[in-house]
Design an enzyme around this catalytic site. Structure first.
Site, PDB file in Angstrom:
ATOM      1  N   ARG A 116       0.869  -1.187   0.000  1.00 46.13           N
ATOM      2  CA  ARG A 116       0.000   0.000   0.000  1.00 46.13           C
ATOM      3  C   ARG A 116       0.896   1.223   0.000  1.00 46.13           C
ATOM      4  NH1 ARG A 116      -2.979   3.799  -0.296  1.00 46.13           N
ATOM      5  NH2 ARG A 116      -5.069   4.020   0.596  1.00 46.13           N
ATOM      6  N   GLU A 124     -10.997   4.506  -6.322  1.00 46.48           N
ATOM      7  CA  GLU A 124     -11.063   3.048  -6.440  1.00 46.48           C
ATOM      8  C   GLU A 124     -11.279   2.613  -7.888  1.00 46.48           C
ATOM      9  OE1 GLU A 124     -10.533   0.831  -4.077  1.00 46.48           O
ATOM     10  OE2 GLU A 124     -10.175   2.403  -2.602  1.00 46.48           O
ATOM     11  N   ARG A 164      -0.671  -5.409   4.601  1.00 48.07           N
ATOM     12  CA  ARG A 164      -0.034  -4.869   3.404  1.00 48.07           C
ATOM     13  C   ARG A 164       1.179  -4.044   3.816  1.00 48.07           C
ATOM     14  NH1 ARG A 164      -5.171  -1.936   0.719  1.00 48.07           N
ATOM     15  NH2 ARG A 164      -5.119  -1.025   2.813  1.00 48.07           N
TER      16      ARG A 164
END
Length: 290
Positions: A116, A124, A164
């Site tokens: 990330r 998105e 992440r």
């Protein structure tokens, strides 16, 4: 009460307790995000047993074989050595997979990390597609495929709650988060601590807003900016003096033409005289014959 198999409700992208799911078209098992449970398997054969135990897709797991397992870049044989990564360090990385505008998978020190990008949020483009989401994803992927990648860890933690990796992403010595902000493809920020390049990103973000770039252009991603009516080309203004002179010249030409057509031409006069002489000759000849 009627009970249905879990697979009936499972979206093809929903992950099971192992961090994977079956692709319904061919029953291939995709291990996207290995959990601690999946990491217990040292071989694909051991992973098959875990899938048969914890996955609810009865149809696919019935005939599952090791050959139908896609590790998606991950390795088996124990827990990944996250201890090899440290905060405040840089690591050479290789792109494994583009995901969206602010997430990608990289291979670092032999391990694959879903990463990330630190500090930024882009629209998105995966489960939900937001305006400029596809543009942000394409921008990121095109950059990652064209240069040498270095990840830089920063802040107070290496991983977020979804496990992440959190990192600054450098591509050919250029900070990707800053480039996304300059392109007007950053819509928000998140904070897991104090970050090294936070002010650089905020400055690029504000410049994009002030210049009306990307998300801040005032147009949707599919809408092309309209031409301002004030900027449209206007017909050239005619010089009144030139127009008057032109009209005067036209009138003079017309008058000369009329004068020429009103005067008999020399050819016409000659033709008339010859005709009269011929008629007189014929008349004289007739008189002689009588």
């Amino acid at each position: 009460m009627i009970l249905f198999p879990a697979s009936v409700f499972a979206h093809p992208g929903t992950l099971d307790e192992l961090g994977g799911h079956f692709r319904n078209s061919d029953c291939t098992y995709l291990l996207h995000e290995p959990t601690a449970l999946a990491k217990q398997a040292k071989t694909k054969e051991e992973l098959v047993k875990l899938i048969q135990k914890y996955n609810g897709n009865e149809r696919c797991k019935r005939n599952l074989t090791p050959e139908r397992i896609d590790l998606d870049g991950h390795t088996l044989g124990g827990k990944e050595d996250n201890a090899s990564l440290r905060l405040g360090r840089t690591y050479k990385a290789a792109l494994v997979k583009c995901i969206d505008g602010d997430t990608a998978k990289f291979r670092v020190n032999g391990h694959v990390y879903t990463t990330r990008f630190l500090f930024i949020d882009t629209p998105e483009s995966t489960i939900e597609v937001e305006p400029y989401g596809k543009e942000a994803s394409q921008f990121t992927c095109s950059r990652l495929k064209k240069g040498d990648i270095v990840l830089e860890t920063d802040g107070n933690t290496l991983f977020d709650k979804y496990q992440r990796l959190l990192a600054w992403v450098w591509v050919d010595d250029r900070l990707l988060q800053e480039e996304l902000a300059k392109a007007g493809l950053v819509e928000d920020f998140y904070d897991y601590g104090d970050y090294k390049y936070e002010q650089r990103i905020r400055k690029a973000y504000e410049e994009a807003r002030q210049n009306g770039v990307g998300i801040y252009s005032g147009h949707s991603a599919e809408e092309k900016p309209k031409v301002d009516s004030k900027t449209k080309a206007e017909p050239a203004q005619t010089n009144p003096q030139t127009e008057e002179e032109t009209n005067k010249a036209d009138r003079e030409r017309n008058r000369e033409q009329e004068e020429r057509t009103s005067e008999p031409s020399s050819g016409l006069v000659l033709y008339t005289l010859l005709g009269a002489a011929a008629a007189a000759g014929v008349y004289w000849l007739i008189r002689q014959l009588k």
